[in-house]
Structure formats: C-alpha cells, structure tokens
Motif scaffolding. Sequence first.
Motif, PDB file in Angstrom:
ATOM      1  N   GLN A 171      -4.620   9.943 -15.674  1.00  0.00           N
ATOM      2  CA  GLN A 171      -4.217   9.050 -16.761  1.00  0.00           C
ATOM      3  C   GLN A 171      -5.454   8.282 -17.238  1.00  0.00           C
ATOM      4  O   GLN A 171      -5.739   7.181 -16.756  1.00  0.00           O
ATOM      5  CB  GLN A 171      -3.123   8.080 -16.281  1.00  0.00           C
ATOM      6  N   PRO A 172      -6.200   8.831 -18.183  1.00  0.00           N
ATOM      7  CA  PRO A 172      -7.470   8.242 -18.603  1.00  0.00           C
ATOM      8  C   PRO A 172      -7.368   6.781 -19.044  1.00  0.00           C
ATOM      9  O   PRO A 172      -8.312   6.000 -18.858  1.00  0.00           O
ATOM     10  CB  PRO A 172      -7.893   9.133 -19.783  1.00  0.00           C
ATOM     11  N   GLU A 173      -6.215   6.378 -19.608  1.00  0.00           N
ATOM     12  CA  GLU A 173      -6.104   5.021 -20.147  1.00  0.00           C
ATOM     13  C   GLU A 173      -6.063   3.935 -19.062  1.00  0.00           C
ATOM     14  O   GLU A 173      -6.145   2.748 -19.388  1.00  0.00           O
ATOM     15  CB  GLU A 173      -4.872   4.892 -21.055  1.00  0.00           C
ATOM     16  N   ILE A 174      -5.947   4.330 -17.801  1.00  0.00           N
ATOM     17  CA  ILE A 174      -5.932   3.304 -16.740  1.00  0.00           C
ATOM     18  C   ILE A 174      -7.320   3.047 -16.177  1.00  0.00           C
ATOM     19  O   ILE A 174      -7.460   2.340 -15.173  1.00  0.00           O
ATOM     20  CB  ILE A 174      -4.981   3.687 -15.581  1.00  0.00           C
ATOM     21  N   ALA A 175      -8.344   3.594 -16.795  1.00  0.00           N
ATOM     22  CA  ALA A 175      -9.702   3.507 -16.248  1.00  0.00           C
ATOM     23  C   ALA A 175     -10.101   2.074 -15.905  1.00  0.00           C
ATOM     24  O   ALA A 175     -10.746   1.820 -14.876  1.00  0.00           O
ATOM     25  CB  ALA A 175     -10.696   4.117 -17.230  1.00  0.00           C
ATOM     26  N   LYS A 176      -9.703   1.104 -16.754  1.00  0.00           N
ATOM     27  CA  LYS A 176     -10.078  -0.288 -16.510  1.00  0.00           C
ATOM     28  C   LYS A 176      -9.402  -0.878 -15.281  1.00  0.00           C
ATOM     29  O   LYS A 176      -9.882  -1.860 -14.709  1.00  0.00           O
ATOM     30  CB  LYS A 176      -9.766  -1.136 -17.740  1.00  0.00           C
ATOM     31  N   LYS A 177      -8.275  -0.298 -14.899  1.00  0.00           N
ATOM     32  CA  LYS A 177      -7.557  -0.790 -13.713  1.00  0.00           C
ATOM     33  C   LYS A 177      -8.171  -0.278 -12.412  1.00  0.00           C
ATOM     34  O   LYS A 177      -7.921  -0.832 -11.339  1.00  0.00           O
ATOM     35  CB  LYS A 177      -6.091  -0.330 -13.739  1.00  0.00           C
ATOM     36  N   ILE A 178      -8.933   0.805 -12.489  1.00  0.00           N
ATOM     37  CA  ILE A 178      -9.450   1.444 -11.275  1.00  0.00           C
ATOM     38  C   ILE A 178     -10.672   0.689 -10.761  1.00  0.00           C
ATOM     39  O   ILE A 178     -11.636   0.462 -11.492  1.00  0.00           O
ATOM     40  CB  ILE A 178      -9.811   2.910 -11.549  1.00  0.00           C
ATOM     41  N   LYS A 179     -10.623   0.314  -9.506  1.00  0.00           N
ATOM     42  CA  LYS A 179     -11.718  -0.393  -8.853  1.00  0.00           C
ATOM     43  C   LYS A 179     -12.123   0.391  -7.608  1.00  0.00           C
ATOM     44  O   LYS A 179     -11.301   0.626  -6.726  1.00  0.00           O
ATOM     45  CB  LYS A 179     -11.305  -1.815  -8.465  1.00  0.00           C
ATOM     46  N   ILE A 180     -13.376   0.798  -7.570  1.00  0.00           N
ATOM     47  CA  ILE A 180     -13.873   1.577  -6.434  1.00  0.00           C
ATOM     48  C   ILE A 180     -14.285   0.601  -5.334  1.00  0.00           C
ATOM     49  O   ILE A 180     -15.292  -0.102  -5.455  1.00  0.00           O
ATOM     50  CB  ILE A 180     -15.049   2.468  -6.862  1.00  0.00           C
ATOM     51  N   VAL A 181     -13.498   0.549  -4.272  1.00  0.00           N
ATOM     52  CA  VAL A 181     -13.670  -0.484  -3.246  1.00  0.00           C
ATOM     53  C   VAL A 181     -13.796   0.069  -1.831  1.00  0.00           C
ATOM     54  O   VAL A 181     -14.100  -0.679  -0.901  1.00  0.00           O
ATOM     55  CB  VAL A 181     -12.495  -1.484  -3.282  1.00  0.00           C
ATOM     56  N   GLY A 182     -13.532   1.359  -1.616  1.00  0.00           N
ATOM     57  CA  GLY A 182     -13.514   1.869  -0.246  1.00  0.00           C
ATOM     58  C   GLY A 182     -12.192   1.557   0.421  1.00  0.00           C
ATOM     59  O   GLY A 182     -11.140   1.496  -0.214  1.00  0.00           O
ATOM     60  N   ASN A 183     -12.238   1.305   1.728  1.00  0.00           N
ATOM     61  CA  ASN A 183     -11.047   0.943   2.484  1.00  0.00           C
ATOM     62  C   ASN A 183     -11.465   0.154   3.716  1.00  0.00           C
ATOM     63  O   ASN A 183     -12.410   0.556   4.410  1.00  0.00           O
ATOM     64  CB  ASN A 183     -10.275   2.202   2.897  1.00  0.00           C
ATOM     65  N   PRO A 184     -10.778  -0.957   4.030  1.00  0.00           N
ATOM     66  CA  PRO A 184     -11.149  -1.754   5.212  1.00  0.00           C
ATOM     67  C   PRO A 184     -11.098  -0.986   6.518  1.00  0.00           C
ATOM     68  O   PRO A 184     -11.700  -1.407   7.503  1.00  0.00           O
ATOM     69  CB  PRO A 184     -10.127  -2.894   5.194  1.00  0.00           C
ATOM     70  N   ARG A 185     -10.368   0.142   6.556  1.00  0.00           N
ATOM     71  CA  ARG A 185     -10.376   0.968   7.757  1.00  0.00           C
ATOM     72  C   ARG A 185     -11.791   1.456   8.070  1.00  0.00           C
ATOM     73  O   ARG A 185     -12.177   1.609   9.237  1.00  0.00           O
ATOM     74  CB  ARG A 185      -9.440   2.165   7.579  1.00  0.00           C
ATOM     75  N   ILE A 186     -12.567   1.694   7.022  1.00  0.00           N
ATOM     76  CA  ILE A 186     -13.947   2.135   7.206  1.00  0.00           C
ATOM     77  C   ILE A 186     -14.829   0.968   7.633  1.00  0.00           C
ATOM     78  O   ILE A 186     -15.778   1.138   8.404  1.00  0.00           O
ATOM     79  CB  ILE A 186     -14.479   2.791   5.917  1.00  0.00           C
ATOM     80  N   ASP A 187     -14.530  -0.250   7.165  1.00  0.00           N
ATOM     81  CA  ASP A 187     -15.287  -1.427   7.590  1.00  0.00           C
ATOM     82  C   ASP A 187     -15.312  -1.551   9.110  1.00  0.00           C
ATOM     83  O   ASP A 187     -16.333  -1.894   9.709  1.00  0.00           O
ATOM     84  CB  ASP A 187     -14.668  -2.706   7.002  1.00  0.00           C
ATOM     85  N   LEU A 188     -14.168  -1.278   9.737  1.00  0.00           N
ATOM     86  CA  LEU A 188     -14.064  -1.422  11.186  1.00  0.00           C
ATOM     87  C   LEU A 188     -14.956  -0.434  11.933  1.00  0.00           C
ATOM     88  O   LEU A 188     -15.281  -0.651  13.104  1.00  0.00           O
ATOM     89  CB  LEU A 188     -12.609  -1.231  11.635  1.00  0.00           C
ATOM     90  N   CYS A 189     -15.333   0.658  11.269  1.00  0.00           N
ATOM     91  CA  CYS A 189     -16.204   1.658  11.896  1.00  0.00           C
ATOM     92  C   CYS A 189     -17.682   1.283  11.796  1.00  0.00           C
ATOM     93  O   CYS A 189     -18.511   1.861  12.515  1.00  0.00           O
ATOM     94  CB  CYS A 189     -16.000   3.021  11.243  1.00  0.00           C
ATOM     95  N   ARG A 190     -18.005   0.376  10.907  1.00  0.00           N
ATOM     96  CA  ARG A 190     -19.405   0.035  10.686  1.00  0.00           C
ATOM     97  C   ARG A 190     -19.984  -0.713  11.886  1.00  0.00           C
ATOM     98  O   ARG A 190     -19.290  -1.448  12.578  1.00  0.00           O
ATOM     99  CB  ARG A 190     -19.554  -0.768   9.394  1.00  0.00           C
TER     100      ARG A 190
END
Length: 446
Positions: free
Chosen positions: A126-145
């Motif tokens: 749905q191209p029109e939602i581009a402004k809603k999309i935020k590339i943030v990762g996932n906190p599950r990965i934070d715990l692995c750092r």
Amino acid sequence: MSNSLSYLYIPIETWSREFHSKLLLALEAVKNDWNVVIGPKTEMQRWFYKLPKGIVLQFGYHKNFFKQYKKLKEYGHKVASIDEEGLVTLNPEFYRRYRVSENTLSECDLCFAWGNKHAEMLKYSQPEIAKKIKIVGNPRIDLCRKELRKPIELDAEAIRGKFGKFILINGNFGSFNHSKGRDYTWNSLASKGWLDTPEDRQYHETRIELQGSIFKSFKELIPFLVQNTSLNIVIRPHPSESMIPWLVMSEKYNNRVYVERSGNVLPWIMASEILLHNGCTTAIEAFILNKPAISFRPKKSIDHEAILPHAVSNQAVNRQEVIELIQEIIPLHENNYNERLKYLSNYITSLNGEYSYEKIVNELGKVRKRTNEVIKSFSFDYIINELRHYVAKIIYRKRYDYVLSKCEFLNKEILVREIKKMKLSNHIEQIKISEVCGRLVLLKGI
C-alpha cells in the motif's frame, strides 16, 4: 493539569518471545512520561472499551486484525503495530498475500518495520502508507546486543551448570506438530482467510508436508548426534508445538537428550555450543549473540521456506554434513561473520547505535494522545469479566488452553522479579507499579 496523561498499551501474545523486550520498551516509555499498561493480549482486549484513550501496540498487518483495529479506533485509541513475525517470512509475494491487508494497514497510525526489506514489502502492499512506516528494528534484538547481554549471560551460566555442553535444537514445526493437533492448524489457517482458494490450500498443503518431512529428519538426526558427538542435546520446541514426540525421544536417550521450554530463549542460545535449526528466527538471535548456528535442510523449497535464518547459518543437507560442520563450526562462523552481518543489516536496523526501544518510544511520542482520564477499579465489570473468563475456559477449552499456555497472566510480583533479573532494578525506584483489571499491570512515573 487537565489532559496531561498519555497511555500506552502493550499486550503480550507469547511470553517467551516478547515479554522481556516489551518490558524494556515499557520502562523506556515510563521514562518519557507515559502511563503503560502491560499484560496478556487476550485479557487486555476485554478492557479496551473501558480503558482511557491511548495508543495500542499491536502485532501485525494481516486481514484478521482489521476488525479489531477498527474497533480500537472507534473506542478512541490510536494503533501502532509491529509484525512480530515480519523478520523471518516466506518470500515477499507470499508475505504480502498472507500477512498484509490494505484495510488493516489503513487503520494503523504507525507501522513499525524491522528493517529496509520489511519496509519495502509494506510499501509495495500500500504505497500511500509510506509516511506511516517507521524503520525501528525490534526490542527483541536489543536484548541480544553486547551492552544489554549481561543478564542473559548470567542465566546461561546456570543453564550450563545443569546441562553441561550441549547442542540446542529449536523446533519450528508448529504447523505439522501443533499441540492441539493438525486439525487446529487447518482451522486456524481457514480463520485467517489463508485457504480461500484452491491455490491457497495447495500452497499450505505443500508447506506443511515439507515441514513434516523435515520434522521427521530431525527426529532421525538426534540418535545420530548422540552416537557421533560427546555433546548433550537440549530440544526447545516452538511455543505452539506438541512436546510429546520430543519427550519420547528424551526418554529413549536419558541423560543425553533433554526437552526444555522454560523462560526466554536467549539464555538457552547463549548457553549452547551450537544452535541447530531449520528456518527459525532464533538463528538470527544466535548470530547477534555471536553464537554459531547450523541450518539442517534435508529438503529445500524457496517458495515454502524463510531464507534469512539459513543465510546467517552454516547449512547441512544430511546427517554427516551436520557432524562435519560441528567439528569445524568456530572457524566457519568467524570467517563468514562480517559478510553475514552486512547481509543481515538489510533486514534489521538498530544492530548498533540507538536502540530499537528508544526509536519506538520516540516515534510514539510524535503521535501521543493526551487525556485527563484515569484507570478506574471497574469492580462490577471485573466480576462480570471473571465469569466470562470462566465460561470461555469451559466452552472453548481447547483454544483457550492453547492461548493461555503462551501467556496467561501478569502481576506486580512477576514484573518486579523480572525487572531485577534484567538488572534494571534502578527503574523500580522511579516507577509505581500496580495491578489493574485483574491480570494487567500499570506502570507510571512517581
């Protein structure tokens, strides 16, 4: 002051997968002036019509969520969503077909993506939602750092003390080996609208048949590992899987093969010598934890497999290759590390630098709702809710037992215990924790 409160609702679907990462997110939100309610998904859903207007952090974008998100908007809430299964997916065509709905996306105020690849798939839908999309990762990965890994390492020491040196086998066979039987799998697929056409049914029949074949190969592999290595074997079935076939295997090879599904998977990965899997998200978590992984692929199908877990692992197509990889796993892992890290960075952001939980809270702050409402005791409603809870357990026992097995309840005692285990004890002095609505917990700043 009027209109001074902001509420964030964080439902938990699967404790072992999400709880600790979402607790990290909740604590960061409290630091940023949010009142946070956290608890089991099924329990929280009962109360949204009564709870103060806020933002609800949801689980994905497929069409089954549309009515629920629409109802949340009617109650006055905003919806932010991150697909917990959006990292390890089938190929983009099938991800969009089975896990993304234009209607569901339209109800979201924020669409969180794991990385660039995930964001591209959402934009294509749905191209029109581009402004809603935020590339943030996932906190599950934070715990692995590495910076946040100390609690995992401490738990891993205790696990090693009990099981010695071991290979960790993470099951990923929920469709074929479901705890409620194969009929439950098919009913679940139908309820999601994933069997609407003959082509859909054929696709999933092939996928489940492939999973069953690989499941059988894993069961045949375990005796071979017992005979040809000195390592113990710990099997950790997927949360949706039946334990019975694995327990039978454990009984046959007493004192060498164990079946465990307790707690978060990360300490188990850290405690192991090697992770052995087939297309499991834990392969990515193992890679970030700098733990070598072997992907056992006796059969392959690009259309019916998730490729990313295989790409960050050393791959074997037969039992003898598994043994050979075990013998050479450390140099193989080290020699391929940088190339695999570069590949993985296309799929996951926040592998370094700003944490995912910080990015999410920052984005939520840009769309926060403020209200003068407070959470009430709901005494009468709570009694009615408990009666409904009891009746549902009887009428829908099979489904209810399965849902509750993934995350049944949460209380203040559990929350405080887990905060201390995560070495976040200083947060307890800065927040007030109280139980609300029976099985949910409210966190807010003092």
